[in-house]
Design a protein around this motif. Structure first.
Motif, PDB file in Angstrom:
ATOM      1  N   ALA A  69       0.917  -1.256   0.013  1.00 51.26           N
ATOM      2  CA  ALA A  69      -0.005   0.118  -0.125  1.00 51.26           C
ATOM      3  C   ALA A  69       0.906   1.269  -0.063  1.00 51.26           C
ATOM      4  O   ALA A  69       0.556   2.256  -0.216  1.00 51.26           O
ATOM      5  N   ILE A  70       2.078   1.126   0.326  1.00 50.51           N
ATOM      6  CA  ILE A  70       2.829   2.454   0.506  1.00 50.51           C
ATOM      7  C   ILE A  70       4.052   2.485  -0.379  1.00 50.51           C
ATOM      8  O   ILE A  70       4.611   3.461  -0.405  1.00 50.51           O
ATOM      9  N   LEU A  71       4.586   1.149  -0.914  1.00 54.30           N
ATOM     10  CA  LEU A  71       5.773   1.374  -1.850  1.00 54.30           C
ATOM     11  C   LEU A  71       5.410   1.606  -3.165  1.00 54.30           C
ATOM     12  O   LEU A  71       4.239   1.406  -3.737  1.00 54.30           O
ATOM     13  N   HIS A  72       6.261   2.503  -3.955  1.00 53.96           N
ATOM     14  CA  HIS A  72       5.882   2.580  -5.258  1.00 53.96           C
ATOM     15  C   HIS A  72       7.242   2.698  -6.115  1.00 53.96           C
ATOM     16  O   HIS A  72       8.394   2.855  -5.411  1.00 53.96           O
ATOM     17  N   LYS A  73       7.190   2.460  -7.459  1.00 50.52           N
ATOM     18  CA  LYS A  73       8.485   2.513  -8.180  1.00 50.52           C
ATOM     19  C   LYS A  73       9.363   3.765  -7.957  1.00 50.52           C
ATOM     20  O   LYS A  73       8.487   5.031  -7.889  1.00 50.52           O
ATOM     21  N   GLY A  74      10.599   3.896  -7.869  1.00 50.87           N
ATOM     22  CA  GLY A  74      11.376   4.981  -7.388  1.00 50.87           C
ATOM     23  C   GLY A  74      11.487   5.282  -5.956  1.00 50.87           C
ATOM     24  O   GLY A  74      12.576   5.949  -5.729  1.00 50.87           O
ATOM     25  N   ASP A  75      10.907   4.525  -5.121  1.00 47.25           N
ATOM     26  CA  ASP A  75      11.000   4.900  -3.781  1.00 47.25           C
ATOM     27  C   ASP A  75      12.473   4.204  -3.213  1.00 47.25           C
ATOM     28  O   ASP A  75      12.820   3.123  -3.831  1.00 47.25           O
ATOM     29  N   LYS A  76      13.128   4.873  -2.378  1.00 46.05           N
ATOM     30  CA  LYS A  76      14.370   4.441  -1.782  1.00 46.05           C
ATOM     31  C   LYS A  76      14.167   3.541  -0.555  1.00 46.05           C
ATOM     32  O   LYS A  76      13.362   4.051   0.321  1.00 46.05           O
ATOM     33  N   VAL A  77      14.501   2.406  -0.438  1.00 49.24           N
ATOM     34  CA  VAL A  77      14.480   1.480   0.678  1.00 49.24           C
ATOM     35  C   VAL A  77      15.683   0.897   0.943  1.00 49.24           C
ATOM     36  O   VAL A  77      16.632   0.874   0.309  1.00 49.24           O
ATOM     37  N   ALA A  78      15.726   0.458   2.275  1.00 51.86           N
ATOM     38  CA  ALA A  78      16.669  -0.453   2.831  1.00 51.86           C
ATOM     39  C   ALA A  78      16.064  -1.642   3.091  1.00 51.86           C
ATOM     40  O   ALA A  78      15.018  -1.815   3.744  1.00 51.86           O
ATOM     41  N   ILE A  79      16.823  -2.769   2.659  1.00 54.07           N
ATOM     42  CA  ILE A  79      16.286  -4.177   2.924  1.00 54.07           C
ATOM     43  C   ILE A  79      17.068  -5.165   3.694  1.00 54.07           C
ATOM     44  O   ILE A  79      18.397  -4.823   3.198  1.00 54.07           O
ATOM     45  N   GLY A  80      16.853  -5.639   4.738  1.00 51.76           N
ATOM     46  CA  GLY A  80      17.781  -6.674   5.246  1.00 51.76           C
ATOM     47  C   GLY A  80      17.001  -7.874   5.133  1.00 51.76           C
ATOM     48  O   GLY A  80      15.866  -8.283   5.417  1.00 51.76           O
ATOM     49  N   GLY A  81      17.764  -9.130   5.108  1.00 50.77           N
ATOM     50  CA  GLY A  81      17.149 -10.449   4.857  1.00 50.77           C
ATOM     51  C   GLY A  81      18.321 -11.560   4.546  1.00 50.77           C
ATOM     52  O   GLY A  81      19.573 -11.342   4.873  1.00 50.77           O
ATOM     53  N   ARG A  82      17.712 -12.427   3.631  1.00 46.46           N
ATOM     54  CA  ARG A  82      18.794 -13.599   3.374  1.00 46.46           C
ATOM     55  C   ARG A  82      18.559 -13.907   2.010  1.00 46.46           C
ATOM     56  O   ARG A  82      17.461 -13.742   1.343  1.00 46.46           O
ATOM     57  N   LEU A  83      19.490 -14.331   1.558  1.00 44.68           N
ATOM     58  CA  LEU A  83      19.442 -15.062   0.073  1.00 44.68           C
ATOM     59  C   LEU A  83      18.829 -16.430  -0.022  1.00 44.68           C
ATOM     60  O   LEU A  83      18.819 -17.417   1.067  1.00 44.68           O
ATOM     61  N   ARG A  84      18.033 -16.637  -1.068  1.00 45.48           N
ATOM     62  CA  ARG A  84      17.471 -17.868  -1.396  1.00 45.48           C
ATOM     63  C   ARG A  84      17.493 -18.113  -2.902  1.00 45.48           C
ATOM     64  O   ARG A  84      17.430 -17.353  -3.729  1.00 45.48           O
ATOM     65  N   HIS A  85      18.160 -19.395  -3.211  1.00 45.65           N
ATOM     66  CA  HIS A  85      18.300 -19.699  -4.520  1.00 45.65           C
ATOM     67  C   HIS A  85      17.215 -20.799  -5.155  1.00 45.65           C
ATOM     68  O   HIS A  85      16.699 -21.501  -4.175  1.00 45.65           O
ATOM     69  N   SER A  86      16.697 -20.431  -6.189  1.00 42.09           N
ATOM     70  CA  SER A  86      15.321 -21.532  -6.604  1.00 42.09           C
ATOM     71  C   SER A  86      15.775 -21.737  -7.998  1.00 42.09           C
ATOM     72  O   SER A  86      16.288 -21.219  -8.748  1.00 42.09           O
ATOM     73  N   SER A  87      15.461 -22.852  -8.298  1.00 43.27           N
ATOM     74  CA  SER A  87      15.523 -23.485  -9.573  1.00 43.27           C
ATOM     75  C   SER A  87      14.478 -24.426 -10.187  1.00 43.27           C
ATOM     76  O   SER A  87      13.641 -24.675  -9.405  1.00 43.27           O
ATOM     77  N   TRP A  88      14.023 -24.195 -11.436  1.00 44.65           N
ATOM     78  CA  TRP A  88      12.849 -24.910 -11.907  1.00 44.65           C
ATOM     79  C   TRP A  88      13.001 -25.232 -13.453  1.00 44.65           C
ATOM     80  O   TRP A  88      13.881 -24.645 -14.134  1.00 44.65           O
ATOM     81  N   GLU A  89      11.943 -25.617 -13.842  1.00 40.34           N
ATOM     82  CA  GLU A  89      12.102 -26.020 -15.432  1.00 40.34           C
ATOM     83  C   GLU A  89      11.008 -25.216 -16.216  1.00 40.34           C
ATOM     84  O   GLU A  89       9.955 -25.105 -15.621  1.00 40.34           O
ATOM     85  N   GLY A  90      11.504 -24.578 -16.948  1.00 40.94           N
ATOM     86  CA  GLY A  90      10.489 -23.496 -17.534  1.00 40.94           C
ATOM     87  C   GLY A  90       9.490 -24.196 -18.581  1.00 40.94           C
ATOM     88  O   GLY A  90       9.782 -25.426 -18.867  1.00 40.94           O
ATOM     89  N   ARG A  91       8.685 -23.736 -19.110  1.00 36.86           N
ATOM     90  CA  ARG A  91       7.832 -24.107 -20.169  1.00 36.86           C
ATOM     91  C   ARG A  91       8.260 -24.657 -21.240  1.00 36.86           C
ATOM     92  O   ARG A  91       7.781 -25.775 -22.077  1.00 36.86           O
TER      93      ARG A  91
END
Length: 150
Positions: A69-91
């Motif tokens: 509801a509050i984020l928009h394209k161009g907004d400056k943000v700081a994000i903290g978190g962790r990495l996740r790797h995903s893999s799949w088979e495409g169409r």
């Protein structure tokens, strides 16, 4: 076997409006893209250049709906978190993979935009004045003006 550390902290601008989805189980999932610049000196010209990196980030749960509801394209943000790797088979049968940040913390680094409501006029921003007995802070220069010796 040694333990590993999976911690990410980035700050940058949103590359697109957030995309709010819902899992089949009813959980909210918010996807955002963040542009993170890397500053390098061009060896041919001697000029400093910003090179963007584009990072996909995901927020889960009630926080996802609130941030949508509050984020928009161009907004400056700081994000903290962790990495996740995903893999799949495409169409097309090709193997695909993606590395993304699972956000534990999202901080808006600017004031949220005012949502226009009929009959409401937002007050004009007032300049910050030092209180009695305090001196105004000197203007800070650009911390990237000086050359880095390495």
């Amino acid at each position: 076997m040694a333990s590993s550390i999976n911690v990410v902290a980035i700050s940058g601008n949103l590359t697109r409006d957030p995309e709010l989805r819902q899992t089949p189980g009813g959980s909210q999932v918010l996807g955002v893209g963040v542009a993170v610049s890397e500053r390098r000196k061009n060896q041919q010209t001697g000029q400093w250049e910003d090179r963007p990196n584009f990072v996909d980030c995901v927020v889960f749960g009630a926080r996802a709906e609130a941030l949508a509801a509050i984020l928009h394209k161009g907004d400056k943000v700081a994000i903290g978190g962790r990495l996740r790797h995903s893999s799949w088979e495409g169409r097309d049968g090709a193997r695909r993979s993606k590395l993304e940040v699972i956000a534990d913390e999202v901080e808006l680094m600017q004031r949220p935009r005012q949502v226009a409501q009929p009959g409401y006029a937002a007050p004009a921003p007032q300049p910050c004045q030092p209180t009695l007995g305090q001196a105004a802070a000197p203007a800070a220069g650009d911390p990237y003006d000086d050359e880095i010796p390495f």
